[in-house]
Design an enzyme around this catalytic site. Structure first.
Site, PDB file in Angstrom:
ATOM      1  N   LEU A 114      35.481  46.049  44.892  1.00  0.00           N
ATOM      2  CA  LEU A 114      36.634  45.473  44.212  1.00  0.00           C
ATOM      3  C   LEU A 114      36.358  44.003  43.940  1.00  0.00           C
ATOM      4  O   LEU A 114      35.628  43.345  44.702  1.00  0.00           O
ATOM      5  CB  LEU A 114      37.898  45.597  45.080  1.00  0.00           C
ATOM      6  CG  LEU A 114      38.398  47.007  45.395  1.00  0.00           C
ATOM      7  CD1 LEU A 114      39.554  46.934  46.388  1.00  0.00           C
ATOM      8  CD2 LEU A 114      38.825  47.739  44.129  1.00  0.00           C
ATOM      9  N   ASP A 115      36.964  43.472  42.876  1.00  0.00           N
ATOM     10  CA  ASP A 115      36.896  42.031  42.627  1.00  0.00           C
ATOM     11  C   ASP A 115      37.430  41.282  43.847  1.00  0.00           C
ATOM     12  O   ASP A 115      38.286  41.792  44.578  1.00  0.00           O
ATOM     13  CB  ASP A 115      37.742  41.655  41.412  1.00  0.00           C
ATOM     14  CG  ASP A 115      37.189  42.207  40.111  1.00  0.00           C
ATOM     15  OD1 ASP A 115      35.982  42.502  40.048  1.00  0.00           O
ATOM     16  OD2 ASP A 115      37.981  42.351  39.151  1.00  0.00           O
ATOM     17  N   LYS A 116      36.952  40.065  44.032  1.00  0.00           N
ATOM     18  CA  LYS A 116      37.354  39.260  45.190  1.00  0.00           C
ATOM     19  C   LYS A 116      38.867  39.180  45.334  1.00  0.00           C
ATOM     20  O   LYS A 116      39.400  39.304  46.447  1.00  0.00           O
ATOM     21  CB  LYS A 116      36.752  37.864  45.054  1.00  0.00           C
ATOM     22  CG  LYS A 116      37.205  36.860  46.103  1.00  0.00           C
ATOM     23  CD  LYS A 116      36.469  35.540  45.912  1.00  0.00           C
ATOM     24  CE  LYS A 116      37.140  34.419  46.681  1.00  0.00           C
ATOM     25  NZ  LYS A 116      38.389  33.951  46.041  1.00  0.00           N
ATOM     26  N   THR A 118      41.153  41.222  44.106  1.00  0.00           N
ATOM     27  CA  THR A 118      41.828  42.519  44.097  1.00  0.00           C
ATOM     28  C   THR A 118      41.811  43.057  45.523  1.00  0.00           C
ATOM     29  O   THR A 118      40.774  43.048  46.182  1.00  0.00           O
ATOM     30  CB  THR A 118      41.125  43.510  43.152  1.00  0.00           C
ATOM     31  OG1 THR A 118      41.156  42.994  41.819  1.00  0.00           O
ATOM     32  CG2 THR A 118      41.786  44.876  43.184  1.00  0.00           C
ATOM     33  N   ARG A 214      42.284  44.933  33.848  1.00  0.00           N
ATOM     34  CA  ARG A 214      42.666  43.590  33.436  1.00  0.00           C
ATOM     35  C   ARG A 214      42.490  43.413  31.925  1.00  0.00           C
ATOM     36  O   ARG A 214      43.343  42.832  31.243  1.00  0.00           O
ATOM     37  CB  ARG A 214      41.850  42.563  34.214  1.00  0.00           C
ATOM     38  CG  ARG A 214      42.076  42.660  35.722  1.00  0.00           C
ATOM     39  CD  ARG A 214      41.009  41.922  36.523  1.00  0.00           C
ATOM     40  NE  ARG A 214      41.089  40.473  36.353  1.00  0.00           N
ATOM     41  CZ  ARG A 214      40.215  39.634  36.886  1.00  0.00           C
ATOM     42  NH1 ARG A 214      39.187  40.086  37.597  1.00  0.00           N
ATOM     43  NH2 ARG A 214      40.354  38.330  36.696  1.00  0.00           N
TER      44      ARG A 214
END
Length: 277
Positions: A114-116, A118, A214
């Site tokens: 996951l993105d940092k 998220t 996003r």
């Protein structure tokens, strides 16, 4: 190769201390099998990730068995070490957990990321075979992930799908955009609740592009709340309002589906309570 045993894994078994047994006897991997034969694979020992620092920050475990570990990642924690986050990514924390538990195999296999900023569910495999199995499920799109997202604007439709191609932007290594030269991407969403000027969505990805939720939500005029990259004028949350809330994958070792859930984190919950009617 069947059952998730790849050629790479077979080479490691053959040359690095593993065994392939047919009916209890050691055998070459090119042996012709007969109906009723029983094949057992003994994996070689795996060296740990020596370059990965240990972090002793606790992790929130959602599921654990001998083959898989599912962790609820907080927002603000990178999934993997990088130049900026070399000592306290989720991988570092899982390595610390393995060491505290004294696990024989301490090599870290992260399967999903996951993105940092998220939050939510991340899968780790506890050995190479388990990682190989889930890599195939990722390629086959059989690992199901559902997200909760707070987006700008009120969405009237209870259910919708987005089919738009996504590719890199020319002036940024990080940012993506909807572009005709990109790869077709499919996002499905359901309205969970409507706030005066925002909407809470449940979102499922049917393709796996970078920043897909996003980018798609920005493209239809409903960018994520707090998204510094795709909604830079909104500062009502300190990170993008995106949480991986559910995932399901198949465990071939136990012959069952594993379903995990992680509740909405406090920052997103507080935002909804603040703005709801």
């Amino acid at each position: 190769m069947g059952y998730g045993i790849t050629r790479t894994l077979l080479k490691k078994i053959k040359y690095h201390g593993g065994q392939t047994l047919v009916n209890g006897e050691e055998s070459l991997v090119n042996r012709m099998l007969q109906t009723g034969d029983t094949v057992k694979v003994v994996l070689p020992p795996e060296p740990e990730n020596d370059h990965v620092d240990v972090s002793n920050v606790p992790i929130e475990i959602v599921h654990e068995d001998p083959n898989f570990l599912v962790v609820n990642k907080p927002a603000g924690v990178a999934s993997v070490p990088s130049h900026n986050y070399s000592a306290d990514s989720l991988v570092n924390r899982v390595k610390g957990y393995y060491q505290r538990r004294g696990y024989a195999n301490q090599k870290i296999h992260i399967v999903t990321r996951l993105d940092k900023d998220t939050s939510g569910l991340v899968i780790f495999a506890k050995h190479h075979f388990a990682h190989s199995v889930l890599d195939k499920q990722l390629k086959d799109r059989t690992i199901q992930k559902k997200y909760l997202a707070i987006v700008a604007g009120r969405i009237s439709s209870p259910h919708f799908e987005i089919y738009l191609p996504i590719g890199r932007t020319e002036d940024s290594f990080v940012k993506r955009q909807v572009t005709g030269s990109g790869k077709m991407s499919v996002t499905e969403a359901w309205t969970v609740c409507r706030l005066p000027h925002q909407t809470l969505l449940k979102v499922q990805l049917h393709t796996g592009r970078t920043h897909q939720i996003r980018v798609h939500m920005e493209a239809i005029g409903h960018p994520l709340i707090g998204d510094w990259l795709y909604n830079p004028d909104d500062h009502s949350m300190s990170r993008q309002a995106l949480h991986c809330a559910e995932l399901t994958f198949y465990d071939p070792f136990m012959g069952r589906n594993i379903h995990c859930e992680a509740p909405l984190p406090n920052d997103m919950k507080s935002y909804i309570n603040l703005y709801k009617l």
